[in-house]
Scaffold this motif. Structure first.
Motif, short mmCIF file in Angstrom:
data_model
loop_
_atom_site.label_atom_id
_atom_site.label_comp_id
_atom_site.label_asym_id
_atom_site.label_seq_id
_atom_site.Cartn_x
_atom_site.Cartn_y
_atom_site.Cartn_z
N ASP A 75 5.77 3.69 4.13
CA ASP A 75 6.98 3.21 4.81
C ASP A 75 6.87 3.54 6.30
O ASP A 75 7.69 4.28 6.86
CB ASP A 75 8.22 3.88 4.20
N GLY A 76 5.86 2.99 6.96
CA GLY A 76 5.67 3.29 8.37
C GLY A 76 4.40 2.65 8.90
O GLY A 76 3.85 1.72 8.30
N VAL A 77 3.91 3.17 10.00
CA VAL A 77 2.77 2.54 10.68
C VAL A 77 1.48 2.66 9.90
O VAL A 77 0.52 1.94 10.16
CB VAL A 77 2.58 3.13 12.10
N ALA A 78 1.41 3.59 8.93
CA ALA A 78 0.19 3.75 8.15
C ALA A 78 0.05 2.70 7.05
O ALA A 78 -1.04 2.53 6.49
CB ALA A 78 0.14 5.14 7.53
N ASP A 79 1.11 1.99 6.76
CA ASP A 79 1.13 1.06 5.63
C ASP A 79 -0.03 0.05 5.65
O ASP A 79 -0.73 -0.10 4.65
CB ASP A 79 2.48 0.34 5.58
N PRO A 80 -0.28 -0.68 6.75
CA PRO A 80 -1.35 -1.69 6.70
C PRO A 80 -2.72 -1.11 6.40
O PRO A 80 -3.51 -1.71 5.67
CB PRO A 80 -1.30 -2.32 8.11
N ALA A 81 -3.03 0.06 6.95
CA ALA A 81 -4.34 0.66 6.72
C ALA A 81 -4.50 1.10 5.27
O ALA A 81 -5.57 0.94 4.68
CB ALA A 81 -4.55 1.83 7.67
N LEU A 82 -3.43 1.66 4.68
CA LEU A 82 -3.50 2.08 3.28
C LEU A 82 -3.63 0.86 2.37
O LEU A 82 -4.37 0.89 1.37
CB LEU A 82 -2.27 2.90 2.92
N ARG A 83 -2.92 -0.19 2.68
CA ARG A 83 -3.03 -1.42 1.88
C ARG A 83 -4.44 -2.00 1.97
O ARG A 83 -4.96 -2.57 1.00
CB ARG A 83 -2.01 -2.46 2.34
N THR A 84 -5.07 -1.88 3.14
CA THR A 84 -6.45 -2.36 3.28
C THR A 84 -7.38 -1.62 2.33
O THR A 84 -8.25 -2.23 1.68
CB THR A 84 -6.93 -2.17 4.73
N LEU A 85 -7.21 -0.30 2.21
CA LEU A 85 -8.04 0.45 1.28
C LEU A 85 -7.77 0.04 -0.16
O LEU A 85 -8.70 -0.02 -0.98
CB LEU A 85 -7.80 1.95 1.45
N LEU A 86 -6.52 -0.24 -0.49
CA LEU A 86 -6.18 -0.64 -1.85
C LEU A 86 -6.79 -1.99 -2.22
O LEU A 86 -7.29 -2.17 -3.33
CB LEU A 86 -4.66 -0.70 -2.02
N THR A 87 -6.73 -2.93 -1.30
CA THR A 87 -7.15 -4.29 -1.62
C THR A 87 -8.59 -4.60 -1.25
O THR A 87 -9.22 -5.46 -1.87
CB THR A 87 -6.23 -5.30 -0.90
N ARG A 88 -9.15 -3.88 -0.25
CA ARG A 88 -10.50 -4.21 0.21
C ARG A 88 -11.42 -3.00 0.31
O ARG A 88 -12.57 -3.13 0.74
CB ARG A 88 -10.43 -4.89 1.58
N GLY A 89 -10.95 -1.84 -0.08
CA GLY A 89 -11.77 -0.64 0.07
C GLY A 89 -12.96 -0.57 -0.86
O GLY A 89 -13.94 0.12 -0.56
N ARG A 90 -12.91 -1.26 -1.98
CA ARG A 90 -13.99 -1.17 -2.96
C ARG A 90 -15.31 -1.70 -2.40
O ARG A 90 -16.37 -1.09 -2.63
CB ARG A 90 -13.62 -1.93 -4.23
#
Length: 395
Positions: free
Chosen positions: A247-262
C-alpha cells in the motif's frame, strides 16, 4: 525428506538420506493424532513466490526466520530479510548481518519522487521535482555517481521555476533527507546478496514512506541485478508485515517480483497477519502458501481465494489451531499438508513481551519481597518469638 515446491522428479522428495543443498528444512508433517511425521522441506533450487499467513502470535514471523535460516544453509541462493519490527537480528548467529536501510537517491525512479514526498506529480512542485531527479538519473547513467539530496536541492534552486515552487520542492527534499535513508555513497543493492549470507534490513523506527522507498529500491534492484547478470546467485527477498508495503511506493516493484521474478530467478516471500490487506495477485501468483491460524472474517475470506480445484473441502476449515502449526499448500504437487514448523537455531526476537518480564515488574517484586520480610520481622517481635534469649553473662 519430502520437499514441497519441487516438481522435477514427480514425487517432491530428495534422493538419498540427506536433503539437497538447495532445500530449506521447514519441519515435519503433522499427524492426525498430533505427533510428528516425516521431515518436510521447501525447495530452494528454483525461484518461488510464497505467502506466510497467520494472526499475531501464531508463528508467522518465526516461520519466516526458519526459512531464512534454511536459505543460509543452501547453496547458490542469498536471503534478504526486510525487518520492519527489528526482530530478525538473531540471524547474525547463522552468519548473517544486520544493515542500516540506506539507498542512493537515484535508486528511486524520478516518477516516484513526487508521491514519495507527498507532492502532486501533475502540480508545479511535483513536476519540477520529477524533472530534477530525472536529469540527475541521466547524469548518473553517464558517470555512475548518484547525487546527494543536498545536490538535488541545489539543482532545484537553479531550475527555471517560480520561487514559490522551488521553495516547496526544497522543503520536501529536506523532509526526505531527515529520514536518514538516502546516501549517495550507499553500496548498490546487488551488494546485499554478494556473499550469500543472510542480510537483514532493519527498518524499525524508519518512517513509513522511507521504508517503502527502501523496499522498492531493494526489490527492483535485485530484479535488475539478475536481469543484467551482475549477481551470480538467486536472491530471495523475505518481507515481514508485507501488507504495509503493498500500500505505497513499493507496490509496483513487489508486484514485478510476483509476476515476473521467476524468469530472472528472484524469489519473494511475503509474511503478513492481514492477508485481506494484500492484493489478490500476491496470493494468486504464489506457488507456496504457509497458513497459520486465522480467525478474522475478512482474512479467512482472503485465504479462501487461494483454494485450488485440487483441494477437497473448505481450505479455511483445515487451518491448524496450535502455535507453530501450519497448513502448507503446494502448487507443484497440487497438495495441502499440515506441518509443524521446526524450532529455530537462532534467537527469535518476535515473541510477545510480558508485563511480568519488565524491569518495572522486577523492581515491584523485589520491593514486595522486602516488604514481606519486614512484616514477618515485626510480627515476630510483636509475639515475642523474635526476642533474644538471655545468656549467663546477661543475667
Amino acid at each position: 525428506m519430502n520437499v514441497l515446491g519441487r516438481d522435477d522428479d514427480g514425487d517432491g522428495a530428495d534422493d538419498g538420506e540427506n536433503p539437497s543443498p538447495a532445500t530449506v528444512r521447514l519441519g515435519s508433517f503433522l499427524a492426525r493424532d498430533g505427533s510428528d511425521g516425516a521431515a518436510v522441506g521447501v525447495d530452494a533450487d528454483s525461484p518461488h513466490a510464497a505467502v506466510v499467513l497467520g494472526k499475531r502470535g501464531t508463528g508467522k514471523s518465526y516461520t519466516l526466520g526458519v526459512i531464512a535460516e534454511g536459505l543460509a544453509d543452501a547453496t547458490g541462493v542469498a536471503p534478504v530479510v526486510v525487518d520492519p519490527m527489528g526482530v530478525f537480528d538473531g540471524l547474525t548467529e547463522a552468519g548473517g548481518r544486520v544493515v542500516d536501510p540506506t539507498i542512493r537517491p537515484t535508486e528511486v525512479p524520478a516518477s516516484v519522487w513526487p508521491d514519495l514526498v507527498g507532492l502532486d506529480p501533475a502540480g508545479g512542485p511535483g513536476s519540477l521535482l520529477w524533472r530534477v531527479v530525472a536529469d540527475a538519473v541521466e547524469t548518473a547513467g553517464v558517470d555512475g555517481d548518484s547525487p546527494s539530496i543536498d545536490a538535488l536541492r541545489w539543482a532545484v534552486s537553479e531550475a527555471d521555476a517560480p520561487d514559490r515552487t522551488r521553495r516547496a520542492v526544497r522543503n520536501h527534499l529536506r523532509l526526505a533527507e531527515s529520514w536518514g535513508v538516502f546516501d549517495e555513497a550507499a553500496p548498490p543493492v546487488a551488494s546485499l546478496v554478494a556473499s550469500g549470507e543472510p542480510t537483514v534490513i532493519d527498518l524499525s523506527g524508519v518512517p513509513e514512506a522511507a521504508a517503502g522507498a527502501v523496499v522498492r529500491a531493494v526489490a527492483r534492484g535485485l530484479y535488475d541485478a539478475r536481469v543484467n547478470g551482475t549477481v551470480d546467485r538467486l536472491p530471495w527477498l523475505l518481507v515481514d508485515e508485507a501488507h504495509a508495503f503493498f500500500d505505497g511506493v513499493a507496490d509496483p516493484a513487489l508486484r514485478t517480483l510476483l509476476t515476473r521474478g521467476r524468469a530472472p530467478g528472484v524469489s519473494l516471500v511475503c509474511a503478513t497477519q492481514r492477508p485481506s490487506a494484500l492484493p489478490d495477485v500476491a496470493v494468486s501468483q504464489s506457488d507456496l502458501l504457509v497458513a497459520h491460524r486465522l480467525t478474522a472474517g475478512p482474512d479467512v475470506d482472503a485465504l479462501a481465494t487461494a483454494e485450488a480445484t485440487y483441494l477437497a473441502g473448505d481450505l479455511a476449515a483445515r487451518l491448524p489451531t496450535g502455535t507453530g502449526e501450519a497448513l502448507v499448500v503446494d502448487d507443484a504437487s497440487e497438495t495441502a499438508h499440515a506441518v509443524r514448523v521446526r524450532e529455530r537455531r537462532t534467537p527469535h526476537g518476535g515473541g510477545n513481551p510480558r508485563a511480568g518480564d519488565t524491569e518495572a515488574a522486577e523492581r515491584a517484586t523485589r520491593a514486595e519481597r522486602a516488604a514481606q520480610a519486614e512484616r514477618a520481622t515485626r510480627a515476630k517481635r510483636a509475639t515475642g518469638t523474635g526476642r533474644i534469649a538471655p545468656t549467663e553473662h546477661g543475667r
